[in-house]
Design a protein around this motif. Sequence first.
Motif, PDB file in Angstrom:
ATOM      1  N   HIS A 173      -0.887  36.894  25.393  1.00 20.57           N
ATOM      2  CA  HIS A 173      -0.101  36.730  26.610  1.00 20.57           C
ATOM      3  C   HIS A 173       1.376  36.398  26.409  1.00 20.57           C
ATOM      4  O   HIS A 173       2.051  35.986  27.367  1.00 20.57           O
ATOM      5  N   GLU A 176       3.778  37.954  29.001  1.00 23.43           N
ATOM      6  CA  GLU A 176       3.536  37.727  30.427  1.00 23.43           C
ATOM      7  C   GLU A 176       4.705  36.935  31.030  1.00 23.43           C
ATOM      8  O   GLU A 176       5.368  36.164  30.338  1.00 23.43           O
ATOM      9  N   GLY A 180       4.295  37.630  37.341  1.00 19.59           N
ATOM     10  CA  GLY A 180       3.227  38.616  37.234  1.00 19.59           C
ATOM     11  C   GLY A 180       3.670  39.985  36.771  1.00 19.59           C
ATOM     12  O   GLY A 180       2.876  40.936  36.779  1.00 19.59           O
ATOM     13  N   ASP A 185      -2.001  41.583  31.120  1.00 21.65           N
ATOM     14  CA  ASP A 185      -2.907  41.176  32.198  1.00 21.65           C
ATOM     15  C   ASP A 185      -2.209  40.796  33.493  1.00 21.65           C
ATOM     16  O   ASP A 185      -2.867  40.355  34.433  1.00 21.65           O
ATOM     17  N   LEU A 187      -0.484  38.254  34.355  1.00 28.14           N
ATOM     18  CA  LEU A 187      -0.766  36.879  34.749  1.00 28.14           C
ATOM     19  C   LEU A 187       0.414  36.292  35.510  1.00 28.14           C
ATOM     20  O   LEU A 187       1.549  36.729  35.354  1.00 28.14           O
ATOM     21  N   CYS A 188       0.124  35.259  36.305  1.00 29.43           N
ATOM     22  CA  CYS A 188       1.171  34.569  37.056  1.00 29.43           C
ATOM     23  C   CYS A 188       1.268  33.111  36.641  1.00 29.43           C
ATOM     24  O   CYS A 188       0.494  32.631  35.801  1.00 29.43           O
ATOM     25  N   SER A 191      -1.436  30.545  35.447  1.00 31.41           N
ATOM     26  CA  SER A 191      -2.321  31.066  34.409  1.00 31.41           C
ATOM     27  C   SER A 191      -1.699  31.009  33.016  1.00 31.41           C
ATOM     28  O   SER A 191      -2.379  31.303  32.033  1.00 31.41           O
TER      29      SER A 191
END
Length: 249
Positions: A173, A176, A180, A185, A187-188, A191
């Motif tokens: 990640h 990220e 988002g 993925d 993610l926001c 997360s």
Amino acid sequence: DQARLLKEVREQMAEGDLPDWEEGSSAAAAASGEIALASMFTAIASGTAIDVAGTRNAGARIADAVEAHGITNWLKTVRQHHEGTYQHCLLVTGVAVDFGLSLGVPKADIERLYTAAMFHDVGKAMIPLNLLDKPSRLDPEERAVIETHPVIGYDALRDNEQISAEVLDAVRHHHEYLDGSGYPDALCDESLSDMVRVLTISDIFAALIEARPYKATLSREDAYTILAGMNGKLEKPLVNAFRDVALTR
């Protein structure tokens, strides 16, 4: 190519053809880091066992060198003697360590940071070198291939009992963003772990200041200006705290 590089470096060391670096120096730590990275990338590409302990030990040497000699010394050393993906991984590791030191995080957290930084781009072992080393900007199709590396790295490491869940999360990640818009993925905010947030900032900064064939190397000041302008994508208090690392440490 990874195996060839690893063999050449080891042969040069055995024959005394490399400089007689002082133990604990940035140059010695960088050489140790490059050997560990070459070994790791070779293992991933060939499907053989990764020397996790050796990689972690190289990260510890980098952390010691950064703490002893400073981030400016580390950046200068790595940019002079290392290229491509290895240069990037070494820069990210040093920057992440110095960021952690500047924040006053405990030694155990510094260890987790340099371990995650050393492993974060391991998925690039399976990306064609003609893309990694392309002397011009990537087209959308090529960019899509490059963007598979976090998942490749995660899949390669997830069954290794020596790799913690926290490091696996960082490997997958580190691209990220809080809004988002990152990958793989999307993610926001809530997360994303603290380690991922620190590593992402370190990763972007290192990418901006490293030497690449198709663009001029940005100054630390210009790189930080770009980071500071990524509103909504990076945690603002952390970006503000990173200013010291970027500009004055």
